[in-house]
Design a protein around this motif. Structure first.
Motif, short mmCIF file in Angstrom:
data_model
loop_
_atom_site.label_atom_id
_atom_site.label_comp_id
_atom_site.label_asym_id
_atom_site.label_seq_id
_atom_site.Cartn_x
_atom_site.Cartn_y
_atom_site.Cartn_z
N ALA A 20 -12.92 15.38 -3.85
CA ALA A 20 -11.73 14.55 -4.01
C ALA A 20 -11.90 13.20 -3.33
N ALA A 21 -12.47 13.21 -2.13
CA ALA A 21 -12.65 11.95 -1.40
C ALA A 21 -13.58 11.00 -2.16
N LEU A 22 -14.68 11.53 -2.69
CA LEU A 22 -15.62 10.69 -3.42
C LEU A 22 -15.00 10.16 -4.71
N ALA A 23 -14.29 11.04 -5.43
CA ALA A 23 -13.69 10.62 -6.70
C ALA A 23 -12.63 9.56 -6.49
N LEU A 24 -11.78 9.72 -5.48
CA LEU A 24 -10.74 8.73 -5.20
C LEU A 24 -11.34 7.40 -4.75
N SER A 25 -12.37 7.48 -3.92
CA SER A 25 -13.04 6.26 -3.46
C SER A 25 -13.69 5.52 -4.62
N ASP A 26 -14.36 6.26 -5.50
CA ASP A 26 -15.00 5.65 -6.67
C ASP A 26 -13.97 5.00 -7.59
N ALA A 27 -12.75 5.57 -7.61
CA ALA A 27 -11.69 5.03 -8.47
C ALA A 27 -11.05 3.77 -7.89
N GLY A 28 -11.38 3.44 -6.64
CA GLY A 28 -10.84 2.23 -6.03
C GLY A 28 -9.78 2.46 -4.98
N ALA A 29 -9.43 3.71 -4.70
CA ALA A 29 -8.43 4.01 -3.68
C ALA A 29 -9.06 3.94 -2.29
N THR A 30 -8.23 3.68 -1.29
CA THR A 30 -8.66 3.78 0.10
C THR A 30 -8.49 5.22 0.55
N VAL A 31 -9.52 5.75 1.21
CA VAL A 31 -9.49 7.16 1.64
C VAL A 31 -9.71 7.22 3.14
N SER A 32 -8.94 8.06 3.81
CA SER A 32 -9.14 8.32 5.24
C SER A 32 -9.29 9.82 5.45
N ILE A 33 -10.33 10.19 6.18
CA ILE A 33 -10.56 11.59 6.55
C ILE A 33 -10.16 11.73 8.01
N VAL A 34 -9.14 12.53 8.29
CA VAL A 34 -8.57 12.58 9.63
C VAL A 34 -8.82 13.93 10.29
N ASN A 35 -8.68 13.94 11.60
CA ASN A 35 -8.91 15.14 12.40
C ASN A 35 -7.73 16.10 12.27
N LEU A 71 0.25 5.50 11.34
CA LEU A 71 -0.91 5.27 12.21
C LEU A 71 -2.04 4.48 11.53
N HIS A 72 -1.99 4.35 10.22
CA HIS A 72 -3.00 3.58 9.49
C HIS A 72 -4.43 3.96 9.92
N PRO A 73 -4.85 5.18 9.67
CA PRO A 73 -6.22 5.58 10.05
C PRO A 73 -7.26 4.74 9.34
N LYS A 74 -8.41 4.62 9.97
CA LYS A 74 -9.45 3.76 9.42
C LYS A 74 -9.98 4.32 8.09
N PRO A 75 -10.36 3.43 7.20
CA PRO A 75 -10.88 3.88 5.90
C PRO A 75 -12.20 4.63 6.06
N TRP A 76 -12.39 5.57 5.19
CA TRP A 76 -13.64 6.34 5.13
C TRP A 76 -14.56 5.70 4.11
N LEU A 120 -3.46 2.55 -3.48
CA LEU A 120 -3.33 3.92 -2.97
C LEU A 120 -4.18 4.12 -1.73
N HIS A 121 -3.58 4.68 -0.69
CA HIS A 121 -4.31 5.07 0.53
C HIS A 121 -4.14 6.58 0.69
N ALA A 122 -5.20 7.31 0.43
CA ALA A 122 -5.17 8.78 0.49
C ALA A 122 -5.60 9.26 1.87
N MET A 173 0.85 -1.20 0.00
CA MET A 173 0.00 0.00 0.00
C MET A 173 0.89 1.25 0.00
N PHE A 174 0.56 2.19 -0.86
CA PHE A 174 1.27 3.46 -0.93
C PHE A 174 0.39 4.56 -0.33
N PHE A 175 1.00 5.41 0.48
CA PHE A 175 0.26 6.45 1.17
C PHE A 175 0.49 7.80 0.49
N ILE A 176 -0.60 8.52 0.26
CA ILE A 176 -0.51 9.84 -0.35
C ILE A 176 -1.26 10.83 0.53
#
Length: 326
Positions: A69-84, A116-121, A55-57, A1-4
């Motif tokens: 951006a979150a919706l588009a990346l998720s629809d494309a198959g990437a893992t997305v995390s929304i953090v505090n 920290l591997h935040p949980k997927p959104w 990809l983990h965004a 997994m690559f983190f962006i």
């Protein structure tokens, strides 16, 4: 997994693709905050030999500019995390980062994700997103209406020209019409979707939870994933924060106020009603006052209790029961 890490602004997305966690080797890219920009970003990632599913965004949940951006990346198959944002800021300090630029912020986000591997959104359902948008618009119209009413009050207290009075009156009439129409749209939207209607019926079965409180909590609980009532209360900023250290610092516990202020204001009024008409909240409120707690502290606990009750009826799929384990 690559983190962006993606630092979001209104106009652009500053991205840092972490190619190697140990050495912090990375590549940077800035794209427009648009659908075309997201396409360009994914094309660039492919040139770095990183596929969408690898990809983990990580991005901060600030305002509304991250949503596309979150919706588009998720629809494309990437893992997305929304953090505090506050947690990311503290994490950056722990790394010794003092510079504040968009590029550095995106790198910190990438490191945050890698370590920290935040949980997927999970993207909320379309009907939940529509409900949230309708409620936001209704709130904006309600605020505009109150401002115009304040202007009318000032006009009544001063020698205001008739033309100005007519303008205010026309504006008030238009805003009131819009507010009524939006409320009807909200009710129609909820009634059209059985899952939303069933959940709102459960929420408003709780004494002190009226339609407005029910609608706002319905939107929150359908656009976020909460595993417990404590998580929901924490998101809404209703958990007490202690401030004590050694023998010199003995601060009074206060609500964290980390979540949406408008929903807290609505819950505050609902909690006041609950201290009179909801047996669970009333019992808690009186018990805390008997133990010497201040009224504000007891009301804060009443707000948390109300949120717990709301989470409970949705989790159990049963309407509120006034005699349940008081």
């Amino acid at each position: 997994m690559f983190f962006i890490g993606i630092d979001v602004s209104k106009a652009k997305l500053d991205c840092s693709l972490l190619l190697d966690v140990a050495s912090s080797k990375r590549r940077a890219k800035s794209v427009a905050n648009s659908k075309t920009g997201i396409t360009d970003l994914l094309t660039w990632c492919a040139k770095q030999h990183v596929a969408c599913h690898e990809l983990h965004a990580i991005m901060e949940g600030t305002g509304v500019y991250h949503e596309q951006a979150a919706l588009a990346l998720s629809d494309a198959g990437a893992t997305v995390s929304i953090v505090n944002p506050a947690q990311v800021k503290d994490f950056g300090r722990s790394l010794g980062v003092r510079t504040k630029t968009d590029g550095v912020d995106s790198w910190v986000l990438a490191r945050y994700g890698a370590l920290l591997h935040p949980k997927p959104w999970a993207p909320p359902a379309p009907e939940a997103r529509v409900l949230q948008a309708l409620l936001s618009r209704r709130e904006a119209i309600a605020q505009d209406l109150q401002r115009e009413r304040n202007r009318l009050e000032k006009a009544d207290a001063t020698d205001t020209p008739l033309l100005i009075r007519d303008s205010i009156a026309n504006s008030l009439a238009f805003l009131e019409q819009q507010l009524t129409k939006l409320q009807q749209n909200i009710d129609d939207h909820i009634n059209k979707h059985p899952n939303l209607k069933a959940d709102r019926d459960l929420l408003v079965s709780i004494p002190a939870v009226g339609p407005q409180v029910g609608n706002h909590l319905l939107a929150v609980m359908h656009t976020h994933q909460f595993q417990s009532a404590e998580q929901l209360a924490a998101y809404l900023g209703l958990v007490p924060v202690e401030r004590q250290s050694g023998t010199s610092i003995h601060g009074r516990p206060r609500l964290s106020k980390a979540g949406p202020a408008r929903i807290r204001a609505i819950l505050y009024m609902a909690a006041i009603v609950g201290t009179q008409h909801n047996p669970h909240i009333k019992a808690l409120y009186l018990r805390l006052q008997d133990r010497g707690k201040s009224k504000m502290s007891a009301l804060g606990a009443a707000m948390r209790k109300l949120v717990h009750l709301c989470f409970g009826v949705l989790k159990t799929r049963k309407p509120y029961q006034p005699n349940y384990a008081i």
